[in-house]
Design a protein around this motif. Structure first.
Motif, PDB file in Angstrom:
ATOM      1  N   UNK A 104     -19.777 -13.126 -26.615  1.00 17.45           N
ATOM      2  CA  UNK A 104     -18.616 -12.940 -26.483  1.00 17.45           C
ATOM      3  C   UNK A 104     -17.971 -11.595 -27.510  1.00 17.45           C
ATOM      4  N   UNK A 105     -18.604 -10.505 -27.056  1.00 16.15           N
ATOM      5  CA  UNK A 105     -18.359  -9.330 -27.764  1.00 16.15           C
ATOM      6  C   UNK A 105     -16.809  -8.792 -27.464  1.00 16.15           C
ATOM      7  N   UNK A 106     -16.135  -8.680 -28.551  1.00 13.08           N
ATOM      8  CA  UNK A 106     -14.721  -8.169 -28.287  1.00 13.08           C
ATOM      9  C   UNK A 106     -14.759  -6.691 -28.627  1.00 13.08           C
ATOM     10  N   UNK A 107     -14.962  -5.780 -27.711  1.00 14.48           N
ATOM     11  CA  UNK A 107     -15.319  -4.459 -27.911  1.00 14.48           C
ATOM     12  C   UNK A 107     -14.071  -3.624 -27.001  1.00 14.48           C
ATOM     13  N   UNK A 108     -13.721  -2.477 -27.629  1.00 10.59           N
ATOM     14  CA  UNK A 108     -12.641  -1.825 -27.088  1.00 10.59           C
ATOM     15  C   UNK A 108     -13.410  -1.179 -25.731  1.00 10.59           C
ATOM     16  N   UNK A 109     -14.454  -0.966 -25.784  1.00  6.15           N
ATOM     17  CA  UNK A 109     -15.354  -0.137 -24.753  1.00  6.15           C
ATOM     18  C   UNK A 109     -15.060  -1.059 -23.489  1.00  6.15           C
ATOM     19  N   UNK A 110     -14.560  -2.463 -23.486  1.00  5.31           N
ATOM     20  CA  UNK A 110     -14.214  -2.941 -22.223  1.00  5.31           C
ATOM     21  C   UNK A 110     -12.776  -2.580 -21.597  1.00  5.31           C
ATOM     22  N   UNK A 111     -12.195  -1.799 -22.570  1.00  2.00           N
ATOM     23  CA  UNK A 111     -10.596  -1.314 -22.173  1.00  2.00           C
ATOM     24  C   UNK A 111     -10.497   0.024 -21.902  1.00  2.00           C
ATOM     25  N   UNK A 112     -10.698   0.714 -22.823  1.00  2.00           N
ATOM     26  CA  UNK A 112     -10.277   2.471 -22.620  1.00  2.00           C
ATOM     27  C   UNK A 112     -11.045   2.983 -21.307  1.00  2.00           C
ATOM     28  N   UNK A 113     -12.140   2.774 -21.025  1.00  2.00           N
ATOM     29  CA  UNK A 113     -12.815   3.473 -19.804  1.00  2.00           C
ATOM     30  C   UNK A 113     -12.061   3.460 -18.538  1.00  2.00           C
ATOM     31  N   UNK A 114     -11.743   2.304 -18.387  1.00  2.00           N
ATOM     32  CA  UNK A 114     -11.186   1.369 -17.021  1.00  2.00           C
ATOM     33  C   UNK A 114      -9.770   1.937 -17.140  1.00  2.00           C
ATOM     34  N   UNK A 115      -8.976   1.657 -18.230  1.00  2.00           N
ATOM     35  CA  UNK A 115      -7.653   2.332 -18.252  1.00  2.00           C
ATOM     36  C   UNK A 115      -7.460   3.782 -18.103  1.00  2.00           C
ATOM     37  N   UNK A 116      -8.112   4.603 -18.743  1.00  2.00           N
ATOM     38  CA  UNK A 116      -7.953   5.663 -18.637  1.00  2.00           C
ATOM     39  C   UNK A 116      -8.480   6.354 -17.205  1.00  2.00           C
ATOM     40  N   UNK A 117      -9.529   5.537 -16.592  1.00  2.00           N
ATOM     41  CA  UNK A 117      -9.692   5.752 -15.204  1.00  2.00           C
ATOM     42  C   UNK A 117      -8.455   5.611 -14.350  1.00  2.00           C
ATOM     43  N   UNK A 118      -7.687   4.626 -14.474  1.00  2.00           N
ATOM     44  CA  UNK A 118      -6.635   4.554 -13.791  1.00  2.00           C
ATOM     45  C   UNK A 118      -5.564   5.273 -13.967  1.00  2.00           C
ATOM     46  N   UNK A 119      -5.255   5.796 -15.308  1.00  2.00           N
ATOM     47  CA  UNK A 119      -4.188   6.626 -15.708  1.00  2.00           C
ATOM     48  C   UNK A 119      -4.562   8.052 -15.065  1.00  2.00           C
ATOM     49  N   UNK A 120      -5.787   8.580 -15.319  1.00  2.00           N
ATOM     50  CA  UNK A 120      -6.240  10.023 -14.817  1.00  2.00           C
ATOM     51  C   UNK A 120      -6.173   9.983 -13.224  1.00  2.00           C
ATOM     52  N   UNK A 121      -6.570   8.898 -12.661  1.00  2.00           N
ATOM     53  CA  UNK A 121      -6.533   8.977 -11.266  1.00  2.00           C
ATOM     54  C   UNK A 121      -5.190   9.246 -10.507  1.00  2.00           C
ATOM     55  N   UNK A 122      -4.067   8.822 -11.183  1.00  2.00           N
ATOM     56  CA  UNK A 122      -2.792   8.960 -10.742  1.00  2.00           C
ATOM     57  C   UNK A 122      -2.170   9.913 -11.552  1.00  2.00           C
ATOM     58  N   UNK A 123      -2.677  10.645 -12.651  1.00  2.00           N
ATOM     59  CA  UNK A 123      -2.164  11.518 -13.339  1.00  2.00           C
ATOM     60  C   UNK A 123      -0.903  11.293 -14.015  1.00  2.00           C
ATOM     61  N   UNK A 124      -0.823   9.953 -14.729  1.00  2.00           N
ATOM     62  CA  UNK A 124       0.186   9.602 -15.435  1.00  2.00           C
ATOM     63  C   UNK A 124       0.647  10.262 -16.584  1.00  2.00           C
ATOM     64  N   UNK A 125       1.887  10.198 -16.826  1.00  2.00           N
ATOM     65  CA  UNK A 125       2.469  10.877 -18.007  1.00  2.00           C
ATOM     66  C   UNK A 125       2.378  10.135 -19.379  1.00  2.00           C
ATOM     67  N   UNK A 126       2.157   8.678 -19.063  1.00  2.90           N
ATOM     68  CA  UNK A 126       2.151   8.152 -20.471  1.00  2.90           C
ATOM     69  C   UNK A 126       1.294   6.894 -20.305  1.00  2.90           C
TER      70      UNK A 126
END
Length: 446
Positions: A328-350
């Motif tokens: 049960x590792x609670x590690x940010x590495x589960x969050x930011x790579x996927x979140x930014x992948x989605x944000x960058x793919x649609x060129x989100x502003x925020x």
């Protein structure tokens, strides 16, 4: 849960030092376009590149089309609060930021540049990041001390036209929420009913409290505790000195409970600690005073506030930490790579709280499909497909909120995310196979 020996606990530190010395850094620049001969230089550089420059001059937004900006994030830190090590300076922060860039690339197919800045004030850091905007599609702030980190994030989110994210705030909150959703499923408790103690009232736990409330946990059932004790409505010291903490004095702790860590933990269903490295920060006996089937997240790095086996011995049903050598590792590495992948793919502003919630629920649903149990409440970094699910969920919210420069259908985002992530993983595997990424001699000293 089995106790680990001191030697086992020290091994990751010693091995990490050895490998860092061998590789002399974790990232380097690779070409993504072919160089077939001398003539190609006229296309990738002068004179041909001048035509690309002229087009971008007329429409700066074309920098997302003609350059790598669309998929590149700046990982920015001043080294003022690195892991559990404190204010160690920008040079000493660089290995962490390089590691962040590695994770961005391998887990999310995102290019990232570590930038450790020697700045004299929050204003100077804000101005430095603003000057970087034309080169990047997003900014990941990292390891910046509070309370400066709050105002820095707020200002940059307001003043830049690319997404800005503070991983110690938003990333930690996202992943903790995802893990808690899984844990509550296992113990059979509902979000709206649980009583939560948050030990530590820094950037991470303040944002966790905020996201928990947005996810349905009642503010009056949450208690936060800083180094001076529980946050309550009579903490006039905070009213004067820390407006970010003070607002939580007003919206949490419905009983206006007072005291310290022991009082904060007693009678709670969930304990989430992001405070000082342990062990011994959380006394095992305090866990025994929690409600039936307690959930304990001891997430300080590099050593948790209480060892998992101690928490288990004193009644914890589920224990999570920030370390990969425990379940049960609670590690940010589960969050930011996927979140930014989605944000960058649609060129989100925020990046919004709704995007963070979407990512957290994507993690939870993925783990639920795999089969939740006491030692699997959240996916691991080996579950690479979860990053595709996160990207799709986050991109959909960005489009719904009107924040996408390049609105795309979920299946388009899914296809691109899968392709980029697999490409990054294949490049590493191929590099190891053909020797361009050498393996160190076994046991070679640093």
């Amino acid at each position: 849960m089995e106790r680990k020996s001191e030697r086992e606990l020290r091994r990751p530190f010693e091995e990490s030092l050895r490998l860092h010395a061998f590789y002399r850094g974790k990232i380097e620049t690779h070409l993504k376009c072919p160089v077939r001969g001398y003539e190609d230089f006229a296309l990738w550089y002068t004179p041909g590149v001048a035509e690309v420059c002229r087009h971008i001059e007329q429409d700066p937004g074309l920098s997302f089309t003609y350059t790598s900006r669309w998929n590149t994030v700046a990982v920015v830190s001043d080294g003022s609060r690195v892991l559990g090590l404190g204010n160690i300076g920008p040079e000493a922060a660089l290995p962490v930021m390089e590691g962040k860039a590695l994770l961005f690339r391998y887990l999310g197919g995102v290019d990232a540049v570590p930038l450790c800045l020697r700045v004299s004030s929050p204003d100077a850091l804000v101005e430095a990041v603003k000057t970087l905007e034309p080169s990047f599609g997003g900014v990941n702030l990292e390891d910046i001390a509070q309370p400066a980190c709050f105002s820095i994030l707020e200002r940059l989110q307001e003043e830049l036209e690319i997404p800005v994210w503070h991983d110690d705030q938003q990333g930690t909150a996202l992943v903790v929420l995802a893990g808690l959703l899984g844990a509550l499923d296992v113990v059979g408790k509902k979000r709206e009913d649980i009583r939560v103690a948050l030990i530590g009232a820094g950037a991470s736990n303040l944002r966790i409290a905020s996201l928990l409330m947005k996810a349905g946990v009642r503010g009056e059932n949450i208690v936060l505790c800083d180094t001076k004790g529980i946050l309550h409505r009579d903490r006039e010291d905070l009213a004067r000195s820390n407006p970010w903490k003070w607002q939580f004095c007003l919206v949490t702790n419905g009983e206006n409970l007072k005291g310290g860590k022991k009082e904060a933990i007693e009678g709670r269903d969930v304990l989430i600690a992001l405070s000082s490295p342990g062990p011994g920060v959380i006394e095992p006996e305090w866990v025994s005073r929690m409600n039936r089937d307690p959930v304990v997240f001891a997430c300080a790095n590099p050593v948790p506030e209480i060892w998992p086996w101690e928490a288990k011995e004193y009644g914890a049903r589920i224990v999570a930490t920030g370390r990969s050598d425990f379940p049960n590792q609670i590690n940010n590495s589960l969050g930011f790579p996927g979140l930014f992948r989605g944000v960058l793919s649609v060129q989100a502003r925020k990046i919004t709280d709704e995007m963070c919630l979407a990512a957290a629920f994507a993690l939870y649903h993925f783990a639920k499909r795999r089969g939740l149990h006491e030692e699997y409440i959240i996916p691991t970094m080996d579950d690479w497909e979860v990053y595709v699910e996160e990207a799709k969920a986050v991109a959909s919210v960005a489009v719904e909120q009107g924040l996408a420069r390049r609105p795309r259908r979920p299946e388009e985002v899914e296809e691109e995310a899968r392709s980029l992530i697999l490409r990054a993983r294949r490049m590493v595997a191929e590099g190891v196979r053909n020797g361009t990424i050498p393996l160190p001699p076994e046991g070679e000293s640093a």
